[in-house]
Design a protein around this motif. Structure first.
Motif, PDB file in Angstrom:
ATOM      1  N   GLN A  30     -37.368  41.158 -86.611  1.00 60.12           N
ATOM      2  CA  GLN A  30     -38.012  40.592 -87.807  1.00 60.12           C
ATOM      3  C   GLN A  30     -38.304  41.712 -88.807  1.00 60.12           C
ATOM      4  OE1 GLN A  30     -39.983  40.065 -84.724  1.00 60.12           O
ATOM      5  NE2 GLN A  30     -38.721  38.320 -84.155  1.00 60.12           N
ATOM      6  N   SER A  31     -37.344  42.537 -89.081  1.00 62.33           N
ATOM      7  CA  SER A  31     -37.558  43.735 -89.892  1.00 62.33           C
ATOM      8  C   SER A  31     -37.931  43.394 -91.334  1.00 62.33           C
ATOM      9  CB  SER A  31     -36.302  44.599 -89.890  1.00 62.33           C
ATOM     10  OG  SER A  31     -36.386  45.619 -90.862  1.00 62.33           O
ATOM     11  N   PHE A  32     -39.000  44.017 -91.812  1.00 63.06           N
ATOM     12  CA  PHE A  32     -39.469  43.796 -93.176  1.00 63.06           C
ATOM     13  C   PHE A  32     -38.369  44.022 -94.210  1.00 63.06           C
ATOM     14  CE2 PHE A  32     -41.189  45.305 -97.177  1.00 63.06           C
ATOM     15  CZ  PHE A  32     -42.178  44.383 -97.472  1.00 63.06           C
ATOM     16  N   PRO A  33     -37.716  45.196 -94.259  1.00 63.91           N
ATOM     17  CA  PRO A  33     -36.712  45.392 -95.317  1.00 63.91           C
ATOM     18  C   PRO A  33     -35.463  44.547 -95.126  1.00 63.91           C
ATOM     19  CG  PRO A  33     -36.798  47.301 -93.880  1.00 63.91           C
ATOM     20  CD  PRO A  33     -37.949  46.427 -93.503  1.00 63.91           C
ATOM     21  N   VAL A  34     -35.090  44.240 -93.885  1.00 60.32           N
ATOM     22  CA  VAL A  34     -33.904  43.416 -93.655  1.00 60.32           C
ATOM     23  C   VAL A  34     -34.141  42.004 -94.185  1.00 60.32           C
ATOM     24  CG1 VAL A  34     -32.432  42.373 -91.883  1.00 60.32           C
ATOM     25  CG2 VAL A  34     -33.097  44.783 -91.700  1.00 60.32           C
ATOM     26  N   LEU A  35     -35.311  41.437 -93.884  1.00 60.86           N
ATOM     27  CA  LEU A  35     -35.639  40.104 -94.388  1.00 60.86           C
ATOM     28  C   LEU A  35     -35.794  40.108 -95.905  1.00 60.86           C
ATOM     29  CD1 LEU A  35     -38.099  38.934 -91.610  1.00 60.86           C
ATOM     30  CD2 LEU A  35     -36.020  37.718 -92.316  1.00 60.86           C
ATOM     31  N   LEU A  36     -36.449  41.133 -96.438  1.00 59.63           N
ATOM     32  CA  LEU A  36     -36.621  41.208 -97.887  1.00 59.63           C
ATOM     33  C   LEU A  36     -35.271  41.283 -98.586  1.00 59.63           C
ATOM     34  CD1 LEU A  36     -38.568  41.428-100.299  1.00 59.63           C
ATOM     35  CD2 LEU A  36     -38.580  43.912 -99.962  1.00 59.63           C
ATOM     36  N   GLY A  37     -34.362  42.063 -98.030  1.00 56.45           N
ATOM     37  CA  GLY A  37     -33.039  42.173 -98.617  1.00 56.45           C
ATOM     38  C   GLY A  37     -32.293  40.850 -98.602  1.00 56.45           C
ATOM     39  N   TRP A  38     -32.447  40.075 -97.503  1.00 55.33           N
ATOM     40  CA  TRP A  38     -31.776  38.774 -97.439  1.00 55.33           C
ATOM     41  C   TRP A  38     -32.351  37.813 -98.468  1.00 55.33           C
ATOM     42  CZ3 TRP A  38     -33.169  33.702 -96.457  1.00 55.33           C
ATOM     43  CH2 TRP A  38     -32.102  32.811 -96.301  1.00 55.33           C
ATOM     44  N   TRP A  39     -33.670  37.753 -98.577  1.00 51.62           N
ATOM     45  CA  TRP A  39     -34.275  36.866 -99.576  1.00 51.62           C
ATOM     46  C   TRP A  39     -33.834  37.273-100.983  1.00 51.62           C
ATOM     47  CZ3 TRP A  39     -35.914  32.313 -98.475  1.00 51.62           C
ATOM     48  CH2 TRP A  39     -36.565  32.035 -97.274  1.00 51.62           C
ATOM     49  N   ALA A  40     -33.678  38.568-101.210  1.00 49.68           N
ATOM     50  CA  ALA A  40     -33.236  39.033-102.536  1.00 49.68           C
ATOM     51  C   ALA A  40     -31.847  38.494-102.870  1.00 49.68           C
ATOM     52  CB  ALA A  40     -33.246  40.558-102.596  1.00 49.68           C
ATOM     53  N   THR A  41     -30.970  38.390-101.878  1.00 44.06           N
ATOM     54  CA  THR A  41     -29.630  37.844-102.146  1.00 44.06           C
ATOM     55  C   THR A  41     -29.679  36.354-102.470  1.00 44.06           C
ATOM     56  OG1 THR A  41     -29.144  37.268 -99.816  1.00 44.06           O
ATOM     57  CG2 THR A  41     -28.598  39.513-100.560  1.00 44.06           C
TER      58      THR A  41
END
Length: 508
Positions: A330-341
């Motif tokens: 549940q990585s913070f930057p990985v999830l944030l990057g996906w939502w950004a896309t």
């Protein structure tokens, strides 16, 4: 029509202010409009970042500290929290005003919250309107006030007695009882949608708020019902009988989707500048992106949060990314990057961060790093919302790490050009030397179009700035500081959606 009139007023005021590029008043110095494109790149710029904290009232998590406090004590606690945010350079507060189909404000639609007095339906004594108090006090401190509502929860177990004024008693056709003792309004019921939308519209119409906010509670987490499915058999059967062809899951999501779109449109029809924000569970579905595991809000909460972001039915999106940077699944930057896309409409993406894990060096470092990662990944609209204010006030080392680090300087909330992209007219500015102090003062042709001011000042070759609230009309600065002369000042006006006027420079 309202937008057209506003834009015409802005244009007229800007034209009028431009007629007065130079003026003097008594011992005042000249003020000039700084608009030469050759020097725009050299002008100082104010920081832009949404910095907010949630203030939860359900179960008296954050405010008031317990039910039954006097009105004066409630107000003292509110002022402490708002002063705390201002002192540490936050610029917004997300204040829960409807925790369980009740109201922390004067309402003809729902009863007074039990979390105020201890008894549902009982107004504060001596009487005051808590929401009005919070709005006024927040704006006096230059903070945006966003109202946070739970659209479907009808009764929380901490609310204790269900009064005759509760929607549980008044509209039993809209609610179901869950196995943990909570009552939930059925999202598929048109009466539920009509009532919750009316509550939102009533608040937007009557209060000078800056935003409306929903969190992650749509259909309830299945743990609230002992793992059993949501008890909506009657409405589901009626839908099928009417010829409905959707699966049960799609039918549930459709009702929530229709409600979210409706609320967004109704807010904009009443006051376009009022932002609509959502803070859903941080994972849309496991496997999105591939490394992510965890709870499935799409199939458990029946919340298609990705769709709302894709459609632009929100103005800011705050997925609750309450996990660590190095939490692989549940990585913070990985999830944030996906939502950004998925942010195809270029709305604000301001993630939710968990500041309640403690105040040791590890957690201070985690939150500061999350803020910095967000800035790097989303440079066009920085921002974060912190869960909750209690974690910030409790842990001195944590708030010092934030306030002395990434929040060292004030910041304006990023602009929302899809709501309004017309800058306000520039202010009229003058300076006066008064016994070693320089008084910088300003006025505006259309003060109602101004939400904040920014005063830029230069000692030697170094620029700095201060952000002030709408009611402020002057600032005192020393004629010299640390051996450096104050040699330039500039003032701008900022409107409700974050547009900044051209800069007005006053010579010294």
């Amino acid at each position: 029509m309202k937008v057209l009139i506003k834009n015409l007023k802005k244009g007229l005021a800007l034209c009028c202010s431009s007629l007065f590029l130079f003026y003097s008043c008594g011992t005042s110095k000249k003020a000039t409009v700084v608009a030469d494109p050759k020097i725009v790149a050299d002008q100082p710029q104010v920081g832009r970042e949404f910095r907010a904290a949630w203030v939860a009232t359900v179960a008296n998590i954050n405010w008031p500290s317990k039910p039954g406090l006097s009105s004066m004590d409630q107000q003292k606690e509110a002022i402490f929290l708002l002063d705390f945010l201002k002192k540490n350079n936050f610029n917004a507060v997300i204040f829960q005003v409807r925790p369980q189909a009740d109201a922390l404000y004067k309402s003809s639609l729902e009863p007074w919250s039990a979390f105020l007095s201890g008894k549902q339906g009982q107004a504060p004594s001596p009487y005051y309107d808590p929401l009005q108090f919070w709005v006024d006090a927040a704006h006096e401190r230059g903070l945006e006030l966003h109202v946070w509502l739970n659209p479907y929860r009808a009764h929380h177990t901490s609310g204790k007695t269900i009064s005759e004024q509760s929607i549980v008693k008044k509209r039993p056709d809209l609610v179901v009882k869950l196995k943990d003792g909570q009552y939930w309004m059925d999202p598929s019921n048109k009466g539920t949608q009509d009532h919750a939308a009316a509550v939102v519209k009533d608040i937007v119409k009557r209060y000078d708020i800056d935003g409306v906010h929903f969190d992650d509670y749509f259909y309830p987490y299945d743990s609230y019902n002992g793992g059993a499915d949501f008890p909506d058999e009657a409405n589901w059967a009626a839908y099928q009988k009417s010829g409905g062809k959707l699966s049960r899951g799609d039918w549930r999501r459709q009702g929530v989707n229709q409600f979210i779109e409706r609320v967004y449109k109704e807010i904009k029809a009443e006051k376009k500048y009022v932002k609509f924000g959502l803070s859903p569970f941080g994972i849309w579905k496991p496997g999105y992106p591939a490394s992510i595991e965890g709870m499935d809000q799409y199939n458990k909460l029946y919340a298609d949060a990705k769709l709302w972001l894709n459609k632009g039915w929100i103005d800011y999106f705050t997925p609750q990314l309450y996990w660590g940077i190095n939490t692989i699944k549940q990585s913070f930057p990985v999830l944030l990057g996906w939502w950004a896309t998925e942010n195809t409409m270029n709305r604000h993406l301001w993630p939710g961060m968990n500041v309640g894990l403690g105040g040791d060096d590890k957690n201070v470092d985690e939150i500061v790093n999350q803020i910095m990662i967000t800035r790097g990944m989303l440079p066009n609209s920085n921002g974060a919302v912190h869960w909750s204010i209690g974690g910030l006030t409790k842990h001195e080392k944590l708030i010092r790490g934030i306030a002395d680090g990434p929040y060292k300087k004030q910041a304006l909330v990023p602009a929302s050009p899809w709501l309004d992209d017309k800058a306000p007219a520039a202010p009229d500015v003058k300076t006066e030397l008064q016994q070693g102090q320089v008084k910088i003062s300003w006025n505006h042709a259309d003060a109602a179009d101004v939400f904040k001011w920014v005063v830029y000042y230069q000692y030697g070759n170094t620029w700095n700035y201060v952000v002030l609230s709408q009611k402020d009309r002057f600032l005192m600065k020393s004629a010299s500081e640390a051996g450096q002369k104050l040699n330039k000042v500039m003032v701008t006006a900022v409107d409700r959606t974050g547009n900044e006027s051209i800069k007005i420079s006053a010579s010294l």
